[in-house]
Design an enzyme around this catalytic site. Structure first.
Site, short mmCIF file in Angstrom:
data_model
loop_
_atom_site.label_atom_id
_atom_site.label_comp_id
_atom_site.label_asym_id
_atom_site.label_seq_id
_atom_site.Cartn_x
_atom_site.Cartn_y
_atom_site.Cartn_z
N GLY A 42 0.84 -1.19 0.00
CA GLY A 42 0.00 0.00 0.00
C GLY A 42 0.87 1.24 0.00
O GLY A 42 1.88 1.30 0.71
N LEU A 45 -1.45 7.26 2.33
CA LEU A 45 -0.82 8.06 3.39
C LEU A 45 -0.16 7.18 4.44
O LEU A 45 0.93 7.49 4.92
CB LEU A 45 -1.86 8.97 4.04
CG LEU A 45 -2.30 10.16 3.18
CD1 LEU A 45 -3.30 11.02 3.93
CD2 LEU A 45 -1.11 11.01 2.75
N GLY A 47 0.84 3.78 4.12
CA GLY A 47 1.94 3.01 3.54
C GLY A 47 3.06 3.87 3.00
O GLY A 47 4.25 3.56 3.20
N SER A 286 -17.66 16.55 0.80
CA SER A 286 -16.95 16.62 2.08
C SER A 286 -17.85 17.05 3.24
O SER A 286 -18.73 17.91 3.10
CB SER A 286 -15.80 17.62 1.97
OG SER A 286 -15.26 17.90 3.24
N ARG A 333 -21.21 11.47 12.07
CA ARG A 333 -21.66 10.89 10.81
C ARG A 333 -22.74 9.83 11.00
O ARG A 333 -23.70 9.77 10.23
CB ARG A 333 -20.46 10.30 10.06
CG ARG A 333 -19.53 11.37 9.54
CD ARG A 333 -18.32 10.80 8.85
NE ARG A 333 -17.51 11.89 8.31
CZ ARG A 333 -16.37 11.71 7.67
NH1 ARG A 333 -15.88 10.49 7.52
NH2 ARG A 333 -15.69 12.74 7.20
N GLU A 428 -6.27 2.52 7.78
CA GLU A 428 -7.64 1.99 7.76
C GLU A 428 -7.67 0.47 7.77
O GLU A 428 -8.68 -0.14 8.11
CB GLU A 428 -8.38 2.51 6.52
CG GLU A 428 -9.86 2.22 6.51
CD GLU A 428 -10.59 2.76 5.29
OE1 GLU A 428 -11.82 2.54 5.18
OE2 GLU A 428 -9.94 3.40 4.44
N ARG A 438 -16.16 6.56 13.05
CA ARG A 438 -15.03 7.49 12.93
C ARG A 438 -15.52 8.92 12.80
O ARG A 438 -16.44 9.19 12.01
CB ARG A 438 -14.16 7.13 11.72
CG ARG A 438 -13.00 8.10 11.51
CD ARG A 438 -12.14 7.69 10.34
NE ARG A 438 -12.81 7.84 9.06
CZ ARG A 438 -12.90 8.98 8.37
NH1 ARG A 438 -12.39 10.11 8.87
NH2 ARG A 438 -13.51 9.02 7.21
N LEU A 444 -7.11 10.70 7.88
CA LEU A 444 -5.80 11.18 7.47
C LEU A 444 -4.88 11.28 8.68
O LEU A 444 -3.68 10.98 8.60
CB LEU A 444 -5.91 12.54 6.79
CG LEU A 444 -6.88 12.62 5.59
CD1 LEU A 444 -6.81 13.99 4.93
CD2 LEU A 444 -6.57 11.54 4.58
#
Length: 645
Positions: A42, A45, A47, A286, A333, A428, A438, A444
């Protein structure tokens, strides 16, 4: 079970655990680091930052990705921002508050020590990225800007318009390229990992397939790092890129790695609604838009088909502001998604099929001016107009919840190592930081925290005891794993049925969305557990199964997809088993049978304050997985019913 099921959480005060753990971990001296080889699967971000940092430290890293470039990792799609406890706004933020908001947002189903560490290192991430030149938004005077996100009452989210993931990935990519040029990192694009190789119970290599040539190969190393993202595409329709899949983590699970909380899947409330069966994915808008956009539907069912500008203010229901006055449109969320489903189920949804709610910027434009809104969200409005043909500066956006992120993943201890020694899992792909839900802008944060600031300290603790133990890739275990992969590929090519892969995958996604989506119940989950094995049997049937054209020794995207869908068909059953076994509601796992009088998730802390970690026992048709439970201990926070009112 392979290895140990021990979280290895350090003792001592919560705010000293990480420092103490680093102080007492084993080290690898600079001269010995070049003797170790580490595989990173991967290049997003998590990996990419891990490979770049390990290379900078002097280890030899091999980084694999199925994309044609590390720059195309799905991290690029993140829009709204990255959290950090800098308190630049002087509005009361702190490491503890970020930690508590994250624990509470996850409905008290994450490991306390891991979450505190995440909050603790968050500020370092921003400094690192600024030093790399990431163009975060800034205030007029030049200071870094912040905005709010769901589940928090402070402004702690750093952002680059609606392109935060892309800009962070570019910063990470340039660090990775520096190490590639220096010779410490070797990059393998368009290469998919198909299996983990265990030697004497330790992860010591992987089997890969070159997606351009079809060549099967194997690679030996001293340790493996999986940074392969989430499994949201098991639902067929999600906000994930089409290539995102569960194959790497699921095949590690089949080799003995425990899979934790697979039913914890996040539904994002702010997506462009599904518009037809021709669609193969959904598009995210977003969460940052909820800073200035107000969510509403008509109060009366009969107004649902009217144009929004014909519905007077008195006939609009700003339902998030009404139900959750303290957080309003920035409720978390899971709660916001269920609230949207509820009003649509009542017949008040807008747009085709009544599966949409309005996200309205009229008040913000009147208050701040259209130019300010363009500066903050311009590219998001452009994406929306290209897809829907509507100008959201003039009419409200239409949004509806969709599958987005997955909180479940391979089980890891405090060192981010799975129960298989030498197999580390970051970002993740692991389960550790987000519990049952989350908070926005935390993905990130976790990916970069794991890659830049946690794994480089915990990996040496394992490697220090592995000097000279790397096997040759001629070892019998490598040859056996390679034979098994070739046999699976041959089986896929031999089916030669009539159905397309998309038709099978879409059918699976419909079952999961209906029975294990935003809401679940015992009867629905049991029905899904009857339907999924039947669908899996049809997938492999010579009479009515799938057809994979071409062969295995060539570029063959149908073959790639067939392997991934086959894994989804097995993994979906594990998800439903997990959802059925967790007989409570928590966060995004909402069981209809367990809700408060106000329709909120009702936890059962006495019986289910645990991580559910599943162990593979063989063919799902004949042997169900074995459940292991890790009790969650809360030394600092107090378990309470979540409230965002």
């Amino acid at each position: 079970m392979i290895g140990n099921f021990d979280a290895r959480t350090p003792s001592g005060p919560l705010d000293r655990k990480w420092t103490s753990h680093k102080d007492h971990s084993r080290l690898v001296s600079p001269n010995n680091r070049r003797k170790f080889e580490v595989i990173v699967v991967g290049s997003g971000l998590a990996g990419g930052s891990a490979a770049a940092t390990l290379g900078e430290l002097g280890y030899r890293a091999k980084c694999f990705c199925y994309q044609d470039s590390a720059r195309r990792a799905h991290s690029i799609a993140a829009q709204g921002g990255i959290n950090a406890a800098k308190n630049y706004q002087n509005d009361g933020d702190s490491v503890y508050r970020l930690f508590y908001d994250t624990i509470k947002g996850g409905d008290f189903r994450s490991r306390e020590a891991n979450v505190y560490r995440l909050a603790e290192v968050s500020s370092n991430i921003i400094d690192q990225c600024v030093a790399q030149g990431v163009p975060f938004a800034r205030e007029y005077g030049g200071l870094l800007a912040n905005r709010s996100f769901g589940g928090a009452q402070v402004s702690r989210t750093f952002y680059a318009r609606g392109q935060t993931g892309q800009q962070l990935l570019l910063g990470c990519y340039q660090a990775l390229c520096r190490q590639i040029a220096a010779g410490t990192v070797q990059m393998f694009p368009q290469t998919e990992m198909l299996d983990v190789v265990l030697v004497d119970g330790h992860a010591k290599g992987i089997v890969t397939r070159n997606l351009r040539t079809g060549k099967i190969d194997n690679v030996a190393a001293d340790a493996i790092v999986l940074a392969t993202g989430g499994y949201g595409n098991v639902f067929y329709l999600s906000t994930n890129a089409r290539g995102c899949n569960v194959t790497a983590t699921y095949r590690a699970y089949k080799k003995g790695a425990l899979f934790a909380n697979p039913c914890f899947t996040q539904i994002h409330p702010t997506c462009i609604p599904h518009s037809g069966d021709y669609q193969s994915k959904l598009t995210l808008m977003s969460e940052s838009l909820r800073n200035d956009g107000r969510v509403w539907v008509p109060k009366q069912k009969e107004d649902a088909k009217k144009p929004p500008n014909e519905i007077p203010e008195s006939d609009r229901d700003y339902y998030l502001e009404r139900k959750y006055p303290s957080y309003g449109n920035l409720a978390p969320r899971d709660i916001s998604s269920r609230a949207a489903k509820e009003v649509c189920d009542e017949g008040r949804g807008v747009g085709p099929g009544g599966r949409g709610v309005y996200l309205d910027f009229a008040d913000a434009i009147k208050r701040l001016g259209e130019e300010t809104i363009r500066e903050r969200y311009g590219n998001l409005f452009e994406v929306y107009q290209k897809i829907t043909g509507e100008n959201a500066y003039q009419v409200p956006m239409r949004i509806y919840p969709a599958v987005h992120y997955t909180m479940g993943g391979l089980w890891v201890d405090y060192n981010l190592m799975s129960n298989i020694p030498g197999l580390f899992v970051i970002g993740e792909a692991n389960f550790s930081d987000h519990g049952a839900n989350r908070l926005g802008a935390s993905a990130l944060m976790q990916g970069l925290a794991d890659g830049y600031f946690i794994l480089p300290y915990t990996l040496p603790n394992y490697l220090a005891g592995q000097m000279g133990k790397r096997p040759s890739n001629d070892h019998a275990e490598f040859k056996k794993a390679e034979r098994d992969i070739r046999a699976k590929i041959d089986n896929l090519l031999k089916i030669n049925g009539k159905r397309s892969l998309d038709s099978i995958h879409r059918e699976l996604g419909t079952v999961l969305w209906d029975k294990c989506g935003m809401a679940r119940n015992k009867n629905g989950l049991e029905e899904a557990l009857r339907k999924i094995p039947d669908l899996r049997e049809r997938f492999w049937s010579r009479d009515c199964g799938i057809r994979v054209p071409g062969d295995g020794e060539d570029f063959n995207q149908s073959l790639e997809r067939a392997g991934r869908v086959a894994d989804f068909l097995e993994f979906a059953e594990l998800m439903c088993l997990d959802a059925l076994a967790r007989d409570e509601s928590c966060g995004a796992h909402f069981r209809d049978e367990h809700q408060t009088s106000e329709g909120e998730a009702l936890r059962d802390d006495e019986n289910f304050a645990d991580v559910f970690a599943w162990e593979f026992q063989g063919n799902p048709a004949t042997a169900g997985p074995k459940l292991h439970r890790e009790p969650l201990h809360f030394e600092t926070v107090h378990l309470t019913q979540r409230s965002y009112k």
